[in-house]
Design an enzyme around this catalytic site. Structure first.
Site, PDB file in Angstrom:
ATOM      1  N   SER A 210      33.621  -2.280 -21.968  1.00  0.00           N
ATOM      2  CA  SER A 210      32.454  -1.785 -21.244  1.00  0.00           C
ATOM      3  C   SER A 210      32.181  -2.704 -20.061  1.00  0.00           C
ATOM      4  O   SER A 210      32.557  -3.888 -20.080  1.00  0.00           O
ATOM      5  CB  SER A 210      31.233  -1.755 -22.162  1.00  0.00           C
TER       6      SER A 210
ATOM      7  N   TYR B 208      25.636  -5.998 -28.401  1.00  0.00           N
ATOM      8  CA  TYR B 208      26.594  -5.048 -27.820  1.00  0.00           C
ATOM      9  C   TYR B 208      27.351  -5.703 -26.665  1.00  0.00           C
ATOM     10  O   TYR B 208      28.574  -5.609 -26.587  1.00  0.00           O
ATOM     11  CB  TYR B 208      25.857  -3.800 -27.334  1.00  0.00           C
TER      12      TYR B 208
END
Length: 247
Positions: free
Chosen positions: A140, A153
Site C-alpha cells: 500500500s 495497518y
C-alpha cells in the site's frame, strides 16, 4: 507468459478484480480465501464469462500460517503448474492508539504482515523447486508514510514492502521475480468510504494496471502511477502537521 495464478484474498476487492483480469487474459486460477461460498460464486461467474478458463477454489485463512504452504501446493496440483502467486489477502485496521482494543492491531499484523510473509515464503519454496516463478505482494502507499488512526495497518504494509525488497534480491539467483504492488486509494467493498479521498480509482482499473506491470516484470508497481509515484517520494519528507490534516 503467465498461464496459472494463485491469488489469496480472491473473494473481494483487488483480489477479485485481479481474478477477472487474469481470466480475461486466459490464465487459469486458484482462488483462495476464507469464504468458500463467495469463491464458488466468483468461479462460476468466471466460467460463464470465460468458458476456457479453469478456476479452482481453495479455502484459506492466511492468519493460520501453517495452512498456507499446503494450500499453495494444492493450487499447483490442481492447476498442473504454478507461474505466479499473489499475496493479496489483507484487512483494514482503523484503531486509535491507546483508546481501543489492541487485539485489532495484532490481527492486522498477523494477517497483513505475517500472513503475507508466509505466503511469499511458501511460494518461494515451490518456485525454488521448479526453478522459476513470480511472487507478487500487495502492499500500500501507506508503506511510504504512516497514516494516523491506522498505525498498525501502516506498519504492516511498511514491513511487508521491506520484506518484499529483501526477498527480491535474495531470490533473483533462483530465477524468482518478486514484485511489490503499492495501490493508492482504491474503491472496494472493504473500503466503502474511499470517495472522500483524492485520486480514487476502481478496483478494475487497479487490476488492469497491476497485471500489466506483472507481465512486464516491473519490480515496484504503483497504482495509479500518477500522482503516487511522485507523492511516494515526497510523503516521507512531509511534516507531521500536513499528514495529520490530510488524513
Amino acid at each position: 507468459m503467465i498461464q496459472t495464478v494463485a491469488i489469496t484474498g480472491a473473494s473481494s476487492g483487488i483480489g477479485k478484480a485481479l481474478a477477472y483480469e487474469f481470466a480475461s487474459r486466459g490464465a487459469d486460477l486458484a482462488l483462495m480465501a476464507r469464504r468458500m461460498d463467495v469463491l464458488e460464486e466468483l468461479a462460476a461467474d468466471i466460467k460463464t464469462r470465460y468458458p476456457k478458463v479453469k478456476s479452482y477454489c481453495i479455502e484459506l485463512d492466511v492468519a493460520q500460517t501453517e495452512s498456507i504452504l499446503p494450500a499453495l501446493e494444492q493450487a499447483k496440483a490442481l492447476l498442473g503448474s504454478l507461474d505466479c502467486v499473489i499475496a493479496n489477502a489483507g484487512i483494514t485496521g482503523v484503531n486509535k492508539t491507546g483508546a481501543g482494543d489492541f487485539s485489532k492491531d495484532q490481527r492486522v499484523i498477523q494477517v497483513n504482515l505475517i500472513g503475507g510473509m508466509a505466503t511469499v515464503d511458501g511460494a518461494a519454496r515451490i518456485f525454488r523447486e521448479q526453478g522459476r516463478g513470480k511472487v507478487v505482494g500487495i502492499s500500500s502507499v501507506s508503506a511510504f508514510k504512516g497514516i494516523p488512526g491506522s498505525a498498525a495497518y501502516s506498519a504492516s504494509k511498511a514491513g511487508f514492502s521491506n520484506y518484499l525488497d529483501a526477498t527480491r534480491i535474495e531470490l533473483r539467483k533462483h530465477k524468482i521475480d518478486v514484485i511489490a504492488v503499492h495501490p493508492g486509494f482504491v474503491k472496494t467493498d472493504i473500503a466503502p468510504n474511499m470517495d472522500k479521498y483524492p485520486f480514487v480509482i476502481t478496483a478494475e482499473k487497479a487490476a488492469r494496471d497491476i497485471v500489466s506491470g506483472i507481465v512486464k516484470g516491473t519490480s515496484n508497481i504503483i497504482v495509479p502511477a500518477l500522482p503516487w509515484a511522485v507523492l511516494g517520494r515526497v510523503m516521507p519528507m512531509l511534516p507531521d502537521s500536513v499528514i495529520a490534516k490530510a488524513f
